[in-house]
Design an enzyme around this catalytic site. Structure first.
Site, short mmCIF file in Angstrom:
data_model
loop_
_atom_site.label_atom_id
_atom_site.label_comp_id
_atom_site.label_asym_id
_atom_site.label_seq_id
_atom_site.Cartn_x
_atom_site.Cartn_y
_atom_site.Cartn_z
N THR A 13 67.14 51.73 0.35
CA THR A 13 66.86 50.33 0.63
C THR A 13 65.39 50.20 1.03
O THR A 13 64.63 51.16 0.89
CB THR A 13 67.80 49.84 1.76
OG1 THR A 13 67.63 48.46 1.93
CG2 THR A 13 67.52 50.55 3.08
N LYS A 37 62.76 52.29 -13.31
CA LYS A 37 63.63 53.08 -12.42
C LYS A 37 65.04 53.24 -13.00
O LYS A 37 65.65 54.30 -12.88
CB LYS A 37 63.69 52.44 -11.03
CG LYS A 37 62.40 52.58 -10.25
CD LYS A 37 62.16 54.02 -9.87
CE LYS A 37 60.92 54.24 -9.05
NZ LYS A 37 60.64 55.64 -8.78
N SER A 69 64.88 52.58 -6.21
CA SER A 69 64.97 51.64 -5.10
C SER A 69 66.07 50.62 -5.39
O SER A 69 66.58 50.53 -6.52
CB SER A 69 63.63 50.95 -4.87
OG SER A 69 63.56 49.76 -5.57
N SER A 70 66.40 49.82 -4.36
CA SER A 70 67.51 48.87 -4.51
C SER A 70 67.20 47.77 -5.52
O SER A 70 68.11 47.04 -5.93
CB SER A 70 67.85 48.26 -3.16
OG SER A 70 66.71 47.60 -2.65
N CYS A 71 65.94 47.66 -5.95
CA CYS A 71 65.61 46.61 -6.93
C CYS A 71 66.21 46.89 -8.30
O CYS A 71 66.15 46.04 -9.18
CB CYS A 71 64.09 46.42 -7.02
SG CYS A 71 63.26 47.78 -7.82
N TYR A 78 59.26 47.19 -12.80
CA TYR A 78 59.46 48.39 -11.98
C TYR A 78 60.93 48.81 -12.04
O TYR A 78 61.25 49.98 -12.21
CB TYR A 78 59.06 48.06 -10.54
CG TYR A 78 59.09 49.20 -9.58
CD1 TYR A 78 58.11 50.17 -9.60
CD2 TYR A 78 60.10 49.31 -8.63
CE1 TYR A 78 58.13 51.23 -8.70
CE2 TYR A 78 60.13 50.36 -7.72
CZ TYR A 78 59.14 51.31 -7.77
OH TYR A 78 59.15 52.36 -6.87
N HIS A 129 54.77 45.85 1.63
CA HIS A 129 56.10 45.27 1.81
C HIS A 129 56.12 44.44 3.10
O HIS A 129 55.17 44.48 3.89
CB HIS A 129 57.15 46.38 1.86
CG HIS A 129 57.28 47.11 0.56
ND1 HIS A 129 57.08 48.46 0.44
CD2 HIS A 129 57.58 46.67 -0.68
CE1 HIS A 129 57.26 48.82 -0.82
NE2 HIS A 129 57.57 47.76 -1.52
#
Ligand SMILES: NC(=O)c1ccc[n+]([C@@H]2O[C@H](COP(=O)([O-])OP(=O)(O)OC[C@H]3O[C@@H](n4cnc5c(N)ncnc54)[C@H](OP(=O)(O)O)[C@@H]3O)[C@@H](O)[C@H]2O)c1
Length: 316
Positions: free
Chosen positions: A165, A141, A108-110, A137, A180
């Site tokens: 995203t 990733k 994910s974008s995180c 997290y 979310h």
């Protein structure tokens, strides 16, 4: 690869895995495999090895993960770090041992630094510190992305990482503690509408900007990655368009038909001011998102209404 190729979608009961499974089926892929976490616990290395030996998948899509919002990430750091590393390490390593042709890893974008320049380009990975609330997290990733990159480098195999995203759509998690922002808003407006259009209180100032991708668009991107050879390891998947949280709230409010007040609770944190993906690398490969946010929110609300008594509430 053809429509008889055996494709294993890990996490096929989840929001993302479910959409990918459906997209592959709709495209005529008929040899799909999926197992729930009860049937196959991906944290168990031995069980994963035995499953691969029996099924011999040719393509593996990793949409299995321990997922959650800020609260859940913040309260359960070890769970988010360790379970995600266990799941992905078992899948990636076993796929390599079993000579799987193609592996698609979803993150994910995180994974990108908190203060990285916007829009977020793939090259900003590991250039500065992460957002502390979800760093556990994110670190898991990032290690998955790097494992796939290392396999590409060392063995020349087609292991690719797609970083979506913020996603939304059918089968989202509507639990207010772990969800979310978009599904949480949808549920709040819906319940407030039923409660005589009571005011809805939302976190922060409403000024941060965010990007949202419909999960069916992501599923199309994954099918595209199944069918095309990618030159590199890491690709962002998004719309390339963002809006303020306030504009998002107003769009959801209008779709739901709530007519009450919105109260912005500025004692609650805003998070990163802006988070937009640079999607040019994926566009160069030949893929772009199609679903407009208004249409996607309408479709998601219709789904929510149809599942008002059975929608998912993920507890940890
Ligand atoms: N949702 C988003 O906004 C978003 C955004 C960007 C990226 N992503 C990425 O998309 C991926 C999937 O997310 P999601 O939103 O689809 O999450 P989800 O709905 O919670 O689904 C996660 C899936 O993982 C499976 N799983 C979890 N632990 C497992 C275990 N120990 N063994 C086997 N299966 C296990 C679950 O299986 P069961 O249902 O059988 O328990 C579930 O099907 C993640 O990598 C996430 O980072 C999601």
């Amino acid at each position: 690869m053809n429509n008889k190729s055996k494709i294993y979608v890990a996490g096929h009961k989840g929001m993302v895995g479910g959409a990918i499974f459906k997209a592959l089926k709709d495209k005529g892929y008929e040899n799909l495999v999926g197992k729930s976490s009860k049937e196959l616990d991906l944290r168990d290395q031995q069980a994963v090895r035995e499953f691969f030996e029996t099924e011999q998948p040719e393509i593996v899509i990793d949409a299995a993960a321990r997922v959650g919002g800020i609260l859940a990430n913040n309260n359960y750091p070890f769970t988010f770090l360790m379970e995600n590393m266990q799941i992905q390490n078992n899948l990636i390593d076993t796929a390599l041992q079993q000579n799987v042709e193609k592996f698609i890893f979803l993150g994910s974008s995180c994974i990108y630094p908190k203060l990285a320049p916007q829009p977020l380009h793939e090259d900003c990975l590991l250039t500065s510190s992460l957002e502390p609330t979800n760093e556990w997290y994110a670190i898991a990733k990032i290690s998955g992305v790097k494992a796939c990159e290392a396999i590409r480098k060392q063995y020349g195999k087609d292991f690719v990482s797609l970083m979506p995203t913020n996603l939304y759509g059918p089968n989202d998690n509507f639990d207010l503690q772990t969800s979310h922002v978009l599904p949480a808003m949808m549920r709040k407006f819906h319940e407030a509408k039923l409660n005589n259009n009571a005011p809805v209180t939302l976190w922060g100032s409403g000024t941060p900007m965010r990007e949202f991708l419909h999960v069916s668009d992501l599923a199309e991107a994954v099918v595209f990655a199944v069918e095309n050879k990618f030159e590199d390891n890491l690709y962002n998947v998004g719309t390339g368009v963002d809006l303020t949280i306030k504009a998002l709230a107003e769009l959801i409010q209008k779709t739901v038909g709530h007519q009450g007040e919105i109260i912005w609770d500025s004692t609650k944190p805003d998070g990163t001011p802006r988070k937009l993906m640079d999607v040019s690398k994926m566009a160069t490969q030949g893929w772009k998102a199609k679903i407009k946010l208004e249409d996607g929110i309408r479709e998601t609300y219709d789904w929510f209404l149809q599942h008002a008594h059975s929608y998912k509430e993920v507890k940890i």
